[in-house]
Structures are given as C-alpha cells and as structure tokens.
Scaffold this motif. Structure first.
Motif, PDB file in Angstrom:
ATOM      1  N   ALA A 327      12.939  15.493 -18.456  1.00  0.00           N
ATOM      2  CA  ALA A 327      11.669  15.972 -18.453  1.00  0.00           C
ATOM      3  C   ALA A 327      10.658  15.147 -17.301  1.00  0.00           C
ATOM      4  N   TRP A 328      10.990  13.704 -17.306  1.00  0.00           N
ATOM      5  CA  TRP A 328      10.232  13.061 -16.441  1.00  0.00           C
ATOM      6  C   TRP A 328      10.601  13.194 -14.889  1.00  0.00           C
ATOM      7  N   GLN A 329      11.957  13.376 -14.850  1.00  0.00           N
ATOM      8  CA  GLN A 329      12.454  13.651 -13.554  1.00  0.00           C
ATOM      9  C   GLN A 329      11.673  14.902 -13.043  1.00  0.00           C
ATOM     10  N   ALA A 330      11.550  16.102 -13.827  1.00  0.00           N
ATOM     11  CA  ALA A 330      10.833  17.272 -13.491  1.00  0.00           C
ATOM     12  C   ALA A 330       9.554  17.006 -13.101  1.00  0.00           C
ATOM     13  N   ARG A 331       8.957  16.245 -13.902  1.00  0.00           N
ATOM     14  CA  ARG A 331       7.464  15.925 -13.673  1.00  0.00           C
ATOM     15  C   ARG A 331       7.340  15.370 -12.312  1.00  0.00           C
ATOM     16  N   VAL A 332       8.052  14.364 -12.093  1.00  0.00           N
ATOM     17  CA  VAL A 332       8.013  13.467 -10.926  1.00  0.00           C
ATOM     18  C   VAL A 332       8.043  14.397  -9.613  1.00  0.00           C
ATOM     19  N   ALA A 333       9.135  15.279  -9.666  1.00  0.00           N
ATOM     20  CA  ALA A 333       9.575  15.870  -8.343  1.00  0.00           C
ATOM     21  C   ALA A 333       8.589  16.719  -8.230  1.00  0.00           C
ATOM     22  N   SER A 334       7.675  17.315  -8.829  1.00  0.00           N
ATOM     23  CA  SER A 334       6.773  18.361  -9.077  1.00  0.00           C
ATOM     24  C   SER A 334       5.399  17.722  -8.590  1.00  0.00           C
ATOM     25  N   SER A 335       5.294  16.554  -8.491  1.00  0.00           N
ATOM     26  CA  SER A 335       4.063  16.102  -8.364  1.00  0.00           C
ATOM     27  C   SER A 335       3.399  16.118  -6.883  1.00  0.00           C
ATOM     28  N   VAL A 336       2.106  16.353  -7.151  1.00  0.00           N
ATOM     29  CA  VAL A 336       1.723  16.407  -5.578  1.00  0.00           C
ATOM     30  C   VAL A 336       1.145  15.204  -5.119  1.00  0.00           C
ATOM     31  N   ARG A 337       1.705  14.958  -3.717  1.00  0.00           N
ATOM     32  CA  ARG A 337       1.572  13.627  -3.199  1.00  0.00           C
ATOM     33  C   ARG A 337       0.351  13.629  -2.100  1.00  0.00           C
ATOM     34  N   GLY A 338      -0.676  13.459  -2.413  1.00  0.00           N
ATOM     35  CA  GLY A 338      -1.710  13.545  -1.501  1.00  0.00           C
ATOM     36  C   GLY A 338      -2.066  12.646  -0.506  1.00  0.00           C
ATOM     37  N   LYS A 339      -1.556  11.526  -0.971  1.00  0.00           N
ATOM     38  CA  LYS A 339      -1.577  10.144  -0.122  1.00  0.00           C
ATOM     39  C   LYS A 339      -0.379   9.873   0.323  1.00  0.00           C
ATOM     40  N   LEU A 340      -0.434   9.389   1.861  1.00  0.00           N
ATOM     41  CA  LEU A 340       0.731   9.065   2.599  1.00  0.00           C
ATOM     42  C   LEU A 340       1.319   7.780   1.897  1.00  0.00           C
ATOM     43  N   VAL A 341       0.396   6.749   1.655  1.00  0.00           N
ATOM     44  CA  VAL A 341       0.415   5.485   1.413  1.00  0.00           C
ATOM     45  C   VAL A 341      -0.507   4.735   0.255  1.00  0.00           C
ATOM     46  N   SER A 342       0.330   4.048  -0.794  1.00  0.00           N
ATOM     47  CA  SER A 342      -0.512   3.529  -1.305  1.00  0.00           C
ATOM     48  C   SER A 342      -0.111   1.849  -1.646  1.00  0.00           C
ATOM     49  N   PHE A 343      -1.157   1.086  -2.038  1.00  0.00           N
ATOM     50  CA  PHE A 343      -0.775  -0.409  -2.076  1.00  0.00           C
ATOM     51  C   PHE A 343      -1.668  -0.845  -3.430  1.00  0.00           C
ATOM     52  N   VAL A 344      -0.834  -1.072  -4.593  1.00  0.00           N
ATOM     53  CA  VAL A 344      -1.313  -1.511  -5.903  1.00  0.00           C
ATOM     54  C   VAL A 344      -1.161  -2.939  -5.776  1.00  0.00           C
ATOM     55  N   GLY A 345      -2.288  -4.083  -5.691  1.00  0.00           N
ATOM     56  CA  GLY A 345      -1.960  -5.213  -5.870  1.00  0.00           C
ATOM     57  C   GLY A 345      -3.261  -5.772  -5.353  1.00  0.00           C
ATOM     58  N   ALA A 346      -3.051  -7.261  -5.271  1.00  0.00           N
ATOM     59  CA  ALA A 346      -4.199  -8.133  -5.048  1.00  0.00           C
ATOM     60  C   ALA A 346      -3.754  -8.990  -3.859  1.00  0.00           C
ATOM     61  N   ALA A 347      -5.018  -9.333  -3.167  1.00  0.00           N
ATOM     62  CA  ALA A 347      -4.538 -10.238  -1.844  1.00  0.00           C
ATOM     63  C   ALA A 347      -4.393 -11.413  -2.213  1.00  0.00           C
ATOM     64  N   ARG A 348      -3.625 -12.461  -1.189  1.00  0.00           N
ATOM     65  CA  ARG A 348      -3.383 -13.693  -1.666  1.00  0.00           C
ATOM     66  C   ARG A 348      -4.204 -14.485  -0.416  1.00  0.00           C
ATOM     67  N   PRO A 349      -5.359 -14.773  -0.831  1.00  0.00           N
ATOM     68  CA  PRO A 349      -6.215 -15.462   0.226  1.00  0.00           C
ATOM     69  C   PRO A 349      -5.717 -16.907   0.136  1.00  0.00           C
ATOM     70  N   GLU A 350      -5.508 -17.397  -0.581  1.00  0.00           N
ATOM     71  CA  GLU A 350      -4.978 -18.760  -0.944  1.00  0.00           C
ATOM     72  C   GLU A 350      -3.749 -19.121  -0.312  1.00  0.00           C
ATOM     73  N   SER A 351      -2.722 -18.133   0.354  1.00  0.00           N
ATOM     74  CA  SER A 351      -1.690 -18.249   1.134  1.00  0.00           C
ATOM     75  C   SER A 351      -1.844 -17.399   2.294  1.00  0.00           C
ATOM     76  N   THR A 352      -1.542 -18.602   3.276  1.00  0.00           N
ATOM     77  CA  THR A 352      -1.489 -18.301   4.532  1.00  0.00           C
ATOM     78  C   THR A 352      -0.347 -17.407   5.327  1.00  0.00           C
ATOM     79  N   GLU A 353       0.878 -17.571   4.268  1.00  0.00           N
ATOM     80  CA  GLU A 353       2.063 -16.788   4.896  1.00  0.00           C
ATOM     81  C   GLU A 353       2.032 -15.324   4.255  1.00  0.00           C
ATOM     82  N   SER A 354       1.222 -15.123   3.337  1.00  0.00           N
ATOM     83  CA  SER A 354       1.077 -13.639   2.808  1.00  0.00           C
ATOM     84  C   SER A 354       0.529 -12.653   3.701  1.00  0.00           C
TER      85      SER A 354
END
Length: 518
Positions: A327-354
């Motif tokens: 059931a979940w496979q069917a739901r995900v397969a039919s999902s409308v993907r209006g965004k090309l890209v997403s990023f869910v997260g936080a910046a790491r300003p304290e890390s110069t390598e991030s």
C-alpha cells in the motif's frame, strides 16, 4: 581539528588542519579524496605503515576534534588508522590518478573493495530458511543491560525526553496522519526494535545447545548516549560494557568459539564505541579485545572491520504485513513531485569543511527557488515526521550531505519516500550497507563530489536538471519496488512472505553464516 604524528625517535611535523577529516576516528566532516593533498597524505601514511612493518618502530597518530580531545593510535594499530581513510569506490574513481609509481593508493582502494565484496557474498538470498539445526538463542541478560536503560528514557538526553519515542518496543507513538505502520521513531532506537523482533523469530530456541547463532541484547547505544553530555568519569562510561563482557565470559556458549557465533546490534555509530585513552567522547566497548570476534551491526560502521556491518537507520515506517508495504509503495509511486530538489537539514556554520551552507545557497537563490525546497531544521524545527516525509514525497531528488558523521538517517527516510538521494561522500552510503544497498550506486542515487561543491566547481541544481526524466523514473521504480522493503524494520509482530525487510535480511544472512561454523 588537528592531527599530530609522533614517533619514538623523532617528531613529525604537524599536518594541515584540513587533512584531519581523512584520518579522524571521530565522525568525519568531509572528504576531498580526489585532491592532490589527499593523495599525498595517503602516500605518506602508506609509506609510514610499510616502514613501520619493516623496521618494527613505534609511533602514534593523534587527533583532536570537537568530540575527541585525544585519540591516539599506536604503530601496532596503524593498519586500523588506514581503515579510517575515506577512499572512493572504484566506480567513483575513474578520474583518480595515483601519483605514486608503485600504485600504493590503488592497492589501498582494492583492499577496501575486497572487504566489501566479501561482505556482500555473505548476504543471504534465501528468504525461506529452514530452522532445523539453525536455532537462535537470545540471552536473557540482567535488566541493567537493556530494560533499565529504557526506564531512564527521560534522562538519556538533557534536552529531550525520549520516552515517547521508545514505547511500543522502541518504535514510538503512532503517526495517524501518515497511515498504518507509521511511528515517531527516534534515530537511536534500533536496539529495542531489533530485540523485540528477535524474540519473535521463528527460529528462536530456548535451549542454547540447540542454537547456532547467539544474539546479545545489550543496548550499548543507549548506555553510551546517557554519558555523552554528562560530567562522567571514564570508569562510568566503560562500566556497563566491561560488566557485560565479564558476564559473557561466564557462559560456555561464549567461550566455545570466543564469540564468533554471537551478534550485537548497536544503535549508534561505531566511533561512539571506540574511545581511546581518556578522551571525553564515547565508550571503549568495540575496542575491547573480547569484542573483536563477534559480529557487530551498527547504523554506521568502522570502514575496515570485516565483521562490523552497517545496517539501515530505523525510519518512521514499521509495517506489519506485506499489504502494508504494498500500500505504501502504491502511495509513493503515485505521489506528485512538484519540486526537483529538496534539502531537509540545518547548516553547520561552525564547520568550515561542511558543504551544507553552499548547498543551501544554491537551493535558495532566485533562479533555483522554484525548483528547490529548503527545510531548515535548525533549533529542532524538523520534529514533525509528517512534514519531513511530505517534503520528500513531493521531491524528485533529496540532498544528503554529511552531518556530524558521514551517514544520515535522512537517506533512508528519503528512500522510503521514493526520493532519489544525492550523495556527496561515499561513506554516507556506498561503503556502509553491503547487505542492503547494491554495489552499483547509480541504480538508486546521484553522486556529486563533495570537493567540487565546496570549491564552487559544480552547481548541484544544474547537475540534477541534466538527469533525464526517463532515468529519474527508472531510478525511482528501483527504489520503490526493489530497494525499499529491505530498508524497513517491521513492527514486533510483523510477518512477511512476499517481502523481506531489513531485519529479515540480517537474520537470514547470519543464520546461514553461523550454521557453517565448525
């Protein structure tokens, strides 16, 4: 972060700070594995290693970082220091040109791949194993090693009460918004989840004499978690681990094969159990001599240990049946993907390598804003799994840069939502999960070199726009129908016949392996 090389007879010069990420046994922040400096660093370490074997001299590599004030590896363990190197898989290194005549770096890459190849061969393809003569024995440990740690759920972290996340055998409270099988599962709750599943395994036996595989339900991750931010002594941090080893040594089942037919599942990353000396972070559990023989399963593995295998982070989806997955496979397969890209997260300003700040800027610029959604998780603003999963389900690609360590739970949350992960560090996925992710990473992900992002040589948005729609469709089909079931952990009473979840893959593989032991 800094590194110092020390020798008994002479002192080596301090290496540049930016090279620390390639050696640190603390969670590496970044990798620049195609750069000249990294190649040179690898050559230096490999040369020193070779000379140390020939001359039998002694030296140490010492690290300091935000989490590890003191982490030293002696010459006797230098091969383990090489195991921390971030080296690209061969199919990521077509442009990688070793600078040495003897090709030492290529040999090091070959060794990494050989170990991964061995581990992949261990994975069972049989989802209908006969239990006859292949029983699983689950130790009934004193409660201090597991249940008592769960009882401290409101004290494990100083800023979060984990009790709501650890109910229901570790899967947490339900999320009705997402439907059946969805729960508020914490990223560090794998130990009780796995324990509950083993207790219900069809091959479980009550007599250890009938067992070929022994599961030790020690919640070492919860144990180490409670000391992370506490003012605790080294003896406190190591006490429970040492007591567990002493308890096992009283058992004839353990001493018979020195633990070779035993398995542990640890709900945190390997580095949290590999403290050396009196450093402030983590325990010494996986550094104990007694822990070298058993199989250890972790959400992030130590890259060079053959019997330390990475397994998926627990997601919020814990299906009960094949129908739940379908059931979940069917739901995900039919999902409308209006965004090309997403990023869910936080910046790491304290890390110069991030590279997170670079990715956020690329995502949020005027030209990209219509195609990319940035969900800022700073300050704990991503506490609602429903919002996160909705974002993933509406996106074609999900950016998955390293955080405090190379791996991310978000990789698996995104895959469960059918979102194609964009990987920037091979240790985020490619070198971690040999039983659950295929060797051909292009089937399910897009790889963008981390250093190219850091230096501004690549626009990730443009790189992803260039992926043909038919290619995206095929990758998503593979993720949803081929990959996803094996990344899930069913609930405590789950029964699957058509599919095999992550737990099933692990247990089937271990049953087959240990049944061959003499």
């Amino acid at each position: 972060m800094a590194i110092t090389l020390m020798h008994r007879r002479s002192n080596f010069q301090r290496l540049p700070t930016k090279t620390a990420a390639f050696l640190s046994p603390s969670p590496p922040k970044s990798s620049s594995f195609l750069s000249f400096s990294t190649s040179f660093l690898l050559l230096v370490l490999l040369t020193i290693w070779s000379l140390s074997i020939i001359l039998s001299s002694s030296f140490q590599i010492c690290f300091s970082s935000r989490k590890l004030d003191s982490y030293c590896i002696s010459s006797g363990a230098l091969s383990h220091s090489l195991r921390h190197l971030i080296i690209p898989p061969s199919n990521l290194s077509r442009t990688f040109k070793p600078i040495t005549a003897n090709n030492e770096i290529s040999e090091a890459i070959k060794l990494v791949e050989e170990k991964l190849h061995i581990m992949r061969k261990w994975a069972s393809t049989n989802n209908n194993i006969n239990c006859s003569g292949k029983g699983i024995f689950v130790y009934d440990l004193p409660s201090k090693f597991n249940k008592d740690l769960i009882a401290q759920c409101n004290k494990l972290l100083p800023w979060t009460d984990l009790c709501e996340f650890l109910v229901n055998d570790g899967i947490g409270l339900p999320i009705p918004r997402l439907g059946p099988g969805w729960y508020r599962t914490h990223q560090y709750s794998l130990e009780p989840i796995f324990h509950s599943r083993v207790l219900n395994h069809r091959c479980r036996v009550s007599d250890p004499a009938q067992a070929r595989l022994f599961y030790v339900p020690f919640y070492a991750g919860l144990d180490v978690l409670r000391w992370h931010f506490a003012n605790a002594s080294i003896s406190d941090k190591d006490k429970l681990s040492n007591e567990l080893v002493k308890w096992l040594e009283t058992r004839p089942e353990w001493t018979r094969r020195s633990g070779r037919d035993h398995m542990f599942v640890l709900g945190k990353i390997s580095w949290d159990f590999r403290r050396v000396g009196d450093g402030p972070w983590g325990s010494n559990f996986l550094s104990l001599p007694e822990m070298q023989s058993p199989f250890k399963f972790l959400i992030e593995r130590q890259p060079w240990e053959l019997n330390e295998i990475g397994i998926p982070h627990p997601t919020h989806f814990h299906p009960h049946s094949d129908d739940d997955i379908a059931a979940w496979q069917a739901r995900v397969a039919s999902s409308v993907r209006g965004k090309l890209v997403s990023f869910v997260g936080a910046a790491r300003p304290e890390s110069t390598e991030s590279i997170r700040s670079v990715l956020i800027k690329q995502c949020t610029t005027a030209a990209a804003a219509a195609a990319c959604r940035f969900v800022d998780c700073g300050g704990g603003r991503c506490g609602d799994p429903g919002d996160v999963m909705t974002t993933f389900m509406e996106s074609e690609f999900c950016l998955q840069p390293p955080g405090d360590s190379p791996t991310r739970k978000s990789v698996f949350d995104g895959l469960v939502a059918g979102c194609i992960p964009v990987i920037f560090n091979p240790f985020t996925a490619y070198y971690q999960y040999p039983w659950h992710l295929p060797e051909d990473y292009q089937k399910y992900s897009v790889y963008v070199d981390e250093e190219e992002v850091r230096t501004g040589k690549v626009d990730v948005m443009e790189r992803l726009r260039a992926v043909e729609p038919d290619k995206r469709k095929e990758m998503r089909r593979y993720i949803i129908y081929e990959l996803m079931p094996g990344l899930l952990y069913g609930d405590a009473g789950s029964q699957f016949r058509r599919f095999r979840d992550s737990f099933g893959i692990i247990m089937d593989s271990m049953i087959e392996m240990t049944s061959k032991l003499e």
